[in-house]
Scaffold this active site. Structure first.
Site, PDB file in Angstrom:
ATOM      1  N   LYS A  21      23.563  34.537  47.939  1.00 23.69           N
ATOM      2  CA  LYS A  21      23.933  35.918  47.623  1.00 23.69           C
ATOM      3  C   LYS A  21      23.095  36.884  48.444  1.00 23.69           C
ATOM      4  O   LYS A  21      21.878  37.002  48.264  1.00 23.69           O
ATOM      5  CB  LYS A  21      23.700  36.181  46.132  1.00 23.69           C
ATOM      6  CG  LYS A  21      24.037  37.593  45.688  1.00 23.69           C
ATOM      7  CD  LYS A  21      25.530  37.833  45.677  1.00 23.69           C
ATOM      8  CE  LYS A  21      25.851  39.193  45.047  1.00 23.69           C
ATOM      9  NZ  LYS A  21      27.298  39.457  45.069  1.00 23.69           N
ATOM     10  N   LYS A  47      28.117  39.798  37.668  1.00 20.44           N
ATOM     11  CA  LYS A  47      28.349  40.592  36.458  1.00 20.44           C
ATOM     12  C   LYS A  47      29.659  40.234  35.771  1.00 20.44           C
ATOM     13  O   LYS A  47      29.772  40.361  34.553  1.00 20.44           O
ATOM     14  CB  LYS A  47      28.262  42.082  36.770  1.00 20.44           C
ATOM     15  CG  LYS A  47      29.406  42.672  37.552  1.00 20.44           C
ATOM     16  CD  LYS A  47      30.359  43.488  36.661  1.00 20.44           C
ATOM     17  CE  LYS A  47      31.293  44.316  37.483  1.00 20.44           C
ATOM     18  NZ  LYS A  47      32.387  43.668  38.128  1.00 20.44           N
ATOM     19  N   GLY A  74      29.614  48.088  40.108  1.00 21.50           N
ATOM     20  CA  GLY A  74      28.568  48.994  40.584  1.00 21.50           C
ATOM     21  C   GLY A  74      29.089  49.947  41.639  1.00 21.50           C
ATOM     22  O   GLY A  74      28.645  51.100  41.743  1.00 21.50           O
ATOM     23  N   ASN A  75      30.074  49.488  42.415  1.00 24.68           N
ATOM     24  CA  ASN A  75      30.656  50.346  43.447  1.00 24.68           C
ATOM     25  C   ASN A  75      31.527  51.446  42.861  1.00 24.68           C
ATOM     26  O   ASN A  75      31.905  52.388  43.563  1.00 24.68           O
ATOM     27  CB  ASN A  75      31.477  49.498  44.429  1.00 24.68           C
ATOM     28  CG  ASN A  75      30.586  48.672  45.333  1.00 24.68           C
ATOM     29  OD1 ASN A  75      29.613  49.171  45.872  1.00 24.68           O
ATOM     30  ND2 ASN A  75      30.903  47.400  45.495  1.00 24.68           N
ATOM     31  N   LYS A 107      36.370  37.321  39.990  1.00 23.33           N
ATOM     32  CA  LYS A 107      36.977  37.997  38.851  1.00 23.33           C
ATOM     33  C   LYS A 107      38.004  37.088  38.170  1.00 23.33           C
ATOM     34  O   LYS A 107      38.078  37.023  36.932  1.00 23.33           O
ATOM     35  CB  LYS A 107      37.612  39.315  39.297  1.00 23.33           C
ATOM     36  CG  LYS A 107      36.622  40.268  39.956  1.00 23.33           C
ATOM     37  CD  LYS A 107      37.262  41.558  40.390  1.00 23.33           C
ATOM     38  CE  LYS A 107      36.330  42.373  41.259  1.00 23.33           C
ATOM     39  NZ  LYS A 107      34.992  42.584  40.693  1.00 23.33           N
TER      40      LYS A 107
END
Length: 334
Positions: free
Chosen positions: A149, A234, A29-30, A296
């Protein structure tokens, strides 16, 4: 009674020659909001077009592509807009699943329009479809009892106490900047629309899916879903989608060209290649912090464990070179 799903460890789908040259590409998103930018719509479109050009080049070269994306900054904007509405205004406050859904539409439009235009210029018109995706989570996931979160803006102590009392939010102090809401981030179990996404990819469409990890839902009975207050990582959702589709390659687009160990230390070393066992060893040794590269790498491990062929971690600017094997960090089974 909630219907418990047990598909999180499902292997990849049976091989399909149509998807032999296919990839799921996860865009953060960044990536739409660069450092120092306010995140205006014009800025997000400009950044999306830069990434879209590189993805379009891959599609023109014969790759079938599913694009997933983050939504951290965007869902933060949506929640803040909802917060700024006075309590006596005739506008309903948004639940978190609805805020995620709103961001999926907005970011999906930005990326989808940018991709469609770039493909159109290459003679591949009207090949993009954006799927609002629901991601099933387990209602018994421990994350619901221990939310961690952070989302949304920082609040004063008085405002934080008000939200805790009136809305039942969990608030934590955030490094002296105030108090922030924390929510559950359960592991994704299943992508509801995986079959539809696969059909579109096989038909030659570039599909945008799993925005922000997908809208979090629980399965209350077989085939019946209800949204929940949570956010889904995500990269974990993208890895699950890639495995569910049976594509051989999962690409994690991030802020660095290659993964490094001993990051920002005098003996920092960039990695061209990692085996699954090496990735696990580096992770256990603390080389990949949970706040940055850790999730990740964990997502990469999950994809390879489920039968995926290769994970590539690189920056948006290096997508084409990384897919050709000339840069990026490539994670394989052994």
């Amino acid at each position: 009674m909630m219907h418990t799903t047990t598909t999180s460890a499902a292997p990849m789908s049976a091989p399909d020659r149509t998807l032999e040259r296919a990839a799921v590409i996860a865009v953060g998103g960044n990536a739409l909001i660069q450092d120092g930018e306010r995140g205006t719509i014009d800025e997000q479109f400009a950044n999306a077009r830069a990434t879209a050009r590189r993805i379009a080049a891959l599609v023109a070269a014969g790759w079938r592509v599913v694009v997933t994306h983050g939504n951290g900054p965007q869902v933060g904007f949506i929640l803040l807009r909802s917060e700024l509405v006075s309590e006596d205004a005739p506008i309903p406050r948004l639940s978190l699943d609805m805020a995620v859904a709103d961001s999926v539409g907005g970011v999906g439009y930005i990326i989808g329009n940018s991709l469609a235009n770039e493909l159109g210029r290459l003679g591949l018109a009207d090949r993009v479809a954006c799927i609002v995706t629901q991601t099933v989570v387990d209602p018994a996931d421990p994350a619901f009892q221990h939310p961690t979160k952070p989302i949304g803006p920082a609040y004063t102590a008085a405002d934080a106490e008000h939200h805790q009392r009136e809305a039942g939010w969990t608030m934590v102090e955030d490094a002296g900047r105030g108090y922030r809401r924390v929510v559950a981030s359960p592991r994704p179990q299943r992508i509801v629309e995986a079959g539809a996404i696969r059909t579109l990819v096989e038909a030659g469409f570039v599909v945008i899916a799993c925005g922000g990890g997908g809208i979090p839902v629980v399965e209350t009975e077989a085939g019946v879903y209800q949204g929940v207050e949570a956010v889904i990582d995500k990269d974990f959702a993208s890895a699950l989608l890639a495995a569910s589709l049976g594509v051989p390659i999962f690409v994690v687009s991030t802020g660095v060209e290659k993964v490094a160990i001993r990051f920002r230390q005098p003996d920092q070393r960039f990695l061209d290649r990692m085996s699954l066992s090496e990735a696990q060893q580096y992770l256990e040794a603390g080389e990949f912090p949970e706040g940055s590269m850790g999730p990740k790498i964990r997502a990469a491990i999950e994809f390879i464990t489920r039968g995926g062929k290769e994970v590539i971690i690189t920056s948006p600017a290096c997508l084409e070179e990384a897919m050709a094997g000339r840069t990026g960090t490539h994670i394989v089974a052994e």
